[in-house]
Enzyme design. Sequence first.
Site, mmCIF file in Angstrom:
data_model
loop_
_atom_site.group_PDB
_atom_site.id
_atom_site.type_symbol
_atom_site.label_atom_id
_atom_site.label_comp_id
_atom_site.label_asym_id
_atom_site.label_seq_id
_atom_site.Cartn_x
_atom_site.Cartn_y
_atom_site.Cartn_z
ATOM 1 N N TRP A 119 0.838 -1.201 0.000
ATOM 2 C CA TRP A 119 0.000 0.000 0.000
ATOM 3 C C TRP A 119 0.872 1.251 0.000
ATOM 4 O O TRP A 119 0.652 2.200 -0.758
ATOM 5 C CB TRP A 119 -0.924 -0.044 1.218
ATOM 6 N N ASP A 122 1.724 -8.318 -0.844
ATOM 7 C CA ASP A 122 0.297 -7.998 -0.873
ATOM 8 C C ASP A 122 0.091 -6.612 -1.470
ATOM 9 O O ASP A 122 0.671 -5.628 -0.992
ATOM 10 C CB ASP A 122 -0.276 -8.040 0.542
ATOM 11 N N TYR A 131 -3.927 0.700 -5.350
ATOM 12 C CA TYR A 131 -2.754 1.302 -4.716
ATOM 13 C C TYR A 131 -1.967 2.064 -5.781
ATOM 14 O O TYR A 131 -1.264 1.480 -6.609
ATOM 15 C CB TYR A 131 -1.853 0.252 -4.073
ATOM 16 N N HIS A 182 -11.789 -6.696 -2.041
ATOM 17 C CA HIS A 182 -11.145 -5.621 -1.300
ATOM 18 C C HIS A 182 -12.131 -4.901 -0.373
ATOM 19 O O HIS A 182 -12.675 -3.857 -0.721
ATOM 20 C CB HIS A 182 -10.504 -4.638 -2.280
ATOM 21 N N SER A 220 -10.595 -9.678 1.819
ATOM 22 C CA SER A 220 -10.049 -8.740 2.793
ATOM 23 C C SER A 220 -11.253 -8.098 3.452
ATOM 24 O O SER A 220 -12.139 -7.572 2.762
ATOM 25 C CB SER A 220 -9.176 -7.693 2.104
#
Length: 327
Positions: free
Chosen positions: A21, A51, A56, A121, A152
Site C-alpha cells: 500500500w 500484498d 494502490y 477488497h 479482505s
Amino acid sequence: MEYRPLGRTGFRVSSVSFGAWAIGGTWGDVDDKESLAALHRAVDRGVNFFDTADVYGDGRSERLLARLRRERREEIVVATKAGRRLSPHTAASYSEGNLTAFIERSLKNLETDALDLVQLHCPPTDVYYRPEVFDALDGLVKAGKIRFYGVSVERVEEALKAIEYPGVQSVQIIYNVLRQRPAELFFPEAKRRQVGVLARLPLSSGLLTGKMSAATRFAADDHRNFNREGAAFDKGETFSGVDYNLGLEVVEELRPLVPAGVSMGAWTMRWILMQDAVTCVIPGAKRPEQVDENASAADLPPVPQETMAKIREIYDRRLRPHVHQLW
C-alpha cells in the site's frame, strides 16, 4: 525467515510479508527507485509474499511488483485485490463482468497469465451474502485467470461468513495489539477450516513502531492525516480505529515490556505470530531499512506467557471499550 502454509493453496509463505500500500500512495511522498530497493531487500531477507491492490497508486504498486519479478529469479507469491475501483462501491456492483474487468487489468499490470491470489477488497457486508459473487470467482479460477481467491474484510462477522464459501482460501483482517477481537472466534474457525489468515495493519499505521508522538505531522495526502474519522474509507484502517492520542498512551504503557535491543515494531509483530492460526503479518515499507526492521520480527524468540497476559490486560483495560465491538 519462517514459512507457513497459506490455506489449502500449497503455497508456503514468509511469516513476515510485504504490504505494498505504502509504495502505491496515500502514505505521503514515495519514490519508485527507493520502493524497488525496498522490494529487493525484502526478497534478500527471505520474504516471498507480497500484498497489493489494483487501487494502490492506480496500479502503481502492481507494476512495481511486475518489475521485481522481472529482476529476480526467486519464486514469489503476489496477492492483489479487486473491488474498490467500483463507483459507487455497492454490493450490487460486484458482478461477474466488473470482477472480470478488474482481473484483466491486474493481469496486465502484473504482467502474468494468472494471478496467484485475488482478494475481494473490503466489500460491503452484503457481498458476503451473495453466493453469485463467489460463483463468479470460481469461474475465474476455472478460466485460469486466477489460481486462488480470498477476501479482505473489515469485520469479524464478514470473515466468519466468507469462510463458509469453500473456495475462500484466505482472509485478510486487521489484527494487532490494539485490535485483538479476531483471535476470539474467527481464528479457531479459520484454523479448523484450513483458511489462511493475513494480519494487516500489524503496526497500526505506524503507531506500534513507538516512533510517533503528539508532535508528529503527516502529509496532506497521507491517510493518517485525512482519514482518522473515516472521511475516505473505513475508520478502522487508520490507526486501527483507535484515537491517536489514546494510542500513544497505550504505546507508552507497552514500551517497558519490550526486551532491550528489540524494536517495538518487530516485537509487536512477533506477538501476532504467536497465534498459529496466523499465516503472516503484512507490514508496509517504503525503504530498505524498514524492511530490515520488519523482517527481524521472524527471528525473535517467543513472547513469554506472562508478557502475553500483561498485553491482554492493557488491551482489556484501555482499548476494549473503544474498539472491540465495532469491528
